[in-house]
Design a protein around this motif. Sequence first.
Motif, PDB file in Angstrom:
ATOM      1  N   GLY A 417      64.901  40.882   6.369  1.00 39.86           N
ATOM      2  CA  GLY A 417      65.301  41.986   7.231  1.00 39.86           C
ATOM      3  C   GLY A 417      64.109  42.821   7.660  1.00 39.86           C
ATOM      4  N   GLY A 418      64.388  43.958   8.268  1.00 38.04           N
ATOM      5  CA  GLY A 418      63.317  44.827   8.753  1.00 38.04           C
ATOM      6  C   GLY A 418      63.518  46.260   8.324  1.00 38.04           C
ATOM      7  N   GLU A 419      62.417  46.997   8.342  1.00 43.06           N
ATOM      8  CA  GLU A 419      62.485  48.420   8.048  1.00 43.06           C
ATOM      9  C   GLU A 419      62.860  49.152   9.334  1.00 43.06           C
ATOM     10  N   PRO A 420      64.026  49.788   9.398  1.00 36.77           N
ATOM     11  CA  PRO A 420      64.453  50.442  10.631  1.00 36.77           C
ATOM     12  C   PRO A 420      63.498  51.570  11.015  1.00 36.77           C
ATOM     13  N   PRO A 421      63.439  51.911  12.300  1.00 35.46           N
ATOM     14  CA  PRO A 421      62.472  52.923  12.762  1.00 35.46           C
ATOM     15  C   PRO A 421      62.905  54.352  12.478  1.00 35.46           C
ATOM     16  N   THR A 422      63.554  54.552  11.332  1.00 34.12           N
ATOM     17  CA  THR A 422      64.043  55.890  10.986  1.00 34.12           C
ATOM     18  C   THR A 422      62.913  56.904  10.889  1.00 34.12           C
ATOM     19  N   ALA A 423      61.806  56.516  10.240  1.00 36.44           N
ATOM     20  CA  ALA A 423      60.682  57.437  10.065  1.00 36.44           C
ATOM     21  C   ALA A 423      60.098  57.863  11.410  1.00 36.44           C
ATOM     22  N   PHE A 424      60.019  56.920  12.352  1.00 39.24           N
ATOM     23  CA  PHE A 424      59.494  57.249  13.673  1.00 39.24           C
ATOM     24  C   PHE A 424      60.409  58.241  14.382  1.00 39.24           C
ATOM     25  N   LEU A 425      61.721  58.017  14.308  1.00 36.23           N
ATOM     26  CA  LEU A 425      62.661  58.931  14.942  1.00 36.23           C
ATOM     27  C   LEU A 425      62.559  60.334  14.348  1.00 36.23           C
ATOM     28  N   GLN A 426      62.426  60.399  13.039  1.00 33.55           N
ATOM     29  CA  GLN A 426      62.277  61.706  12.387  1.00 33.55           C
ATOM     30  C   GLN A 426      60.971  62.381  12.799  1.00 33.55           C
ATOM     31  N   LYS A 427      59.921  61.586  12.936  1.00 35.09           N
ATOM     32  CA  LYS A 427      58.610  62.127  13.314  1.00 35.09           C
ATOM     33  C   LYS A 427      58.655  62.794  14.683  1.00 35.09           C
ATOM     34  N   ILE A 428      59.353  62.174  15.631  1.00 33.12           N
ATOM     35  CA  ILE A 428      59.374  62.734  16.984  1.00 33.12           C
ATOM     36  C   ILE A 428      60.497  63.751  17.174  1.00 33.12           C
ATOM     37  N   GLY A 429      61.269  63.997  16.093  1.00 27.56           N
ATOM     38  CA  GLY A 429      62.255  65.072  16.124  1.00 27.56           C
ATOM     39  C   GLY A 429      63.664  64.699  16.500  1.00 27.56           C
ATOM     40  N   VAL A 430      63.977  63.410  16.555  1.00 27.48           N
ATOM     41  CA  VAL A 430      65.350  62.986  16.880  1.00 27.48           C
ATOM     42  C   VAL A 430      66.261  63.245  15.688  1.00 27.48           C
ATOM     43  N   GLY A 431      67.354  63.919  15.922  1.00 28.80           N
ATOM     44  CA  GLY A 431      68.285  64.233  14.855  1.00 28.80           C
ATOM     45  C   GLY A 431      69.085  63.026  14.407  1.00 28.80           C
ATOM     46  N   LEU A 432      69.199  62.850  13.101  1.00 34.80           N
ATOM     47  CA  LEU A 432      70.015  61.781  12.524  1.00 34.80           C
ATOM     48  C   LEU A 432      71.189  62.410  11.809  1.00 34.80           C
ATOM     49  N   GLY A 433      72.215  61.612  11.559  1.00 35.60           N
ATOM     50  CA  GLY A 433      73.331  62.171  10.818  1.00 35.60           C
ATOM     51  C   GLY A 433      74.558  61.314  10.868  1.00 35.60           C
ATOM     52  N   SER A 434      75.579  61.764  10.166  1.00 42.63           N
ATOM     53  CA  SER A 434      76.839  61.035  10.092  1.00 42.63           C
ATOM     54  C   SER A 434      77.695  61.387  11.297  1.00 42.63           C
ATOM     55  N   ARG A 435      78.220  60.367  11.958  1.00 46.04           N
ATOM     56  CA  ARG A 435      79.127  60.563  13.085  1.00 46.04           C
ATOM     57  C   ARG A 435      80.401  59.785  12.824  1.00 46.04           C
ATOM     58  N   ASP A 436      81.527  60.371  13.187  1.00 39.16           N
ATOM     59  CA  ASP A 436      82.787  59.632  13.086  1.00 39.16           C
ATOM     60  C   ASP A 436      82.868  58.707  14.292  1.00 39.16           C
TER      61      ASP A 436
END
Length: 464
Positions: A417-436
């Motif tokens: 598998g691969g390491e998702p680009p979560t760290a990059f998204l956090q670095k540039i300020g994109v909000g992550l979170g739980s969505r229904d």
Amino acid sequence: MDNTFAFVIAAVVLLLFVLLEFKKHKNIEAKSREAAEKGKLRSDGPQSQHPHIDVTNCIGCAACTHVCPEGDVLAMLGGKAVIVNGYKCIGHSLCAEACPVGAITMVMASPSMGANMPSLTPAYETTIKNMFIVGELGGLALIKNAINQGRDCIDNVANRVNAMGARRSVPNVVDVLIVGAGPAGISASLRAIEKKLTYLTVDEGEMGGTVAKYPRQKLVMTSPVEFPMYGKFKKMELSKEELLAFWSKVLQRVDFKFRQGEKVEDVKKGEDGLFTLVTAKGQYRSHAVILAIGKGGSPRKLGVKGEELPKVMYRLIEADHYINKKILVVGGGDSAIEAAMGLAHQVGNDVTLSYRKEAFSRLKERNAQRIQECTRKGKVKVVFNSVPAEFKQNSVVLDVKGKLQEIPNDAVWIFAGGEPPTAFLQKIGVGLGSRDMTLEAGKEAREARDARAASSFKNQLVEA
């Protein structure tokens, strides 16, 4: 007498028909139970778009179970369609189209699946105004979905930049920067040309994105889709090479503004609302940014001693470049299986497949059948319950149920598998979170259904 004979013949024919139908349903039930047992090997459910079955409306016709290209995602149990291998589903939606009573709607994964996903509006906009995410990274698989999102997202961007008036004209600033040249990025680029937007597309790899990294002749499932600068694309199944050739043909007709081999290191938004995209080779500015980078990210490493050796690789593109080699493939997913089979069919190769579990549980149906055949013929040796313990120059050490086994080896491919680009998204300020996401997709499905019903009713009135 004649009437009695005719009655007996009719009764025999009817009985045979009933027996055949009974046998057919028994076979369906047996296959369904087998699929359900296989599904129990995996605890995870659907990862993205998948069918929701209204069992009160399901009439048990089994039409949905026959059309899925991924095999036994659905099965008939107790006279109703049920999801038994949800993790295989990638959202083709053919089951919903095949259902004659509308008992299936396509919804998104459960809220728990969206915990580390970017927060997006229905227009694919992130928590940063005028920054968008399209394609697999937004939660939907399939080339069809990526193309549709890239196209629709540009329509939204065009409306916004056209409304800016004189503020739009800024030296060395394009209307939109597109990161990624896979299906979503290519679709967005072509739509930008159609809409007469200024744009630039960048990708750390080559044109085609993840598709370009597939093994040779890998089949790519797709669906009819409206492709910018081309029109209706109708093929249902084609190879990697055919798809890349199609994209190249379309792009050759236009002035495709593409920066190949430029990895995006940062994306910053200034107080003036303009974005600055930073790569190792330069900086680019724009009014809007579309991220179409997928979610595979960088290949995941095992952290095993000797993994830094040149013979250890993570992607296989040209299997026929390797002959007369002793090869180890690590993994139990479709990519690992396809690589092992591709390498096994080259002259003189001795291929071993190492998988950490006791059985394969997440393969496409065609791959499950093909690897069984390869194993039966001795083309691939499968070692279950095993993990690599060490990679050496001329061998590898496998831990098989706690016992170490060393085997000769020339090359290793790891598919973990691969390491998702979560760290990059956090670095540039994109909000992550739980969505229904199920609620969101269900609402969209209902709105689309109501719109179709209203349109149909309006047409009937016109005809009347």
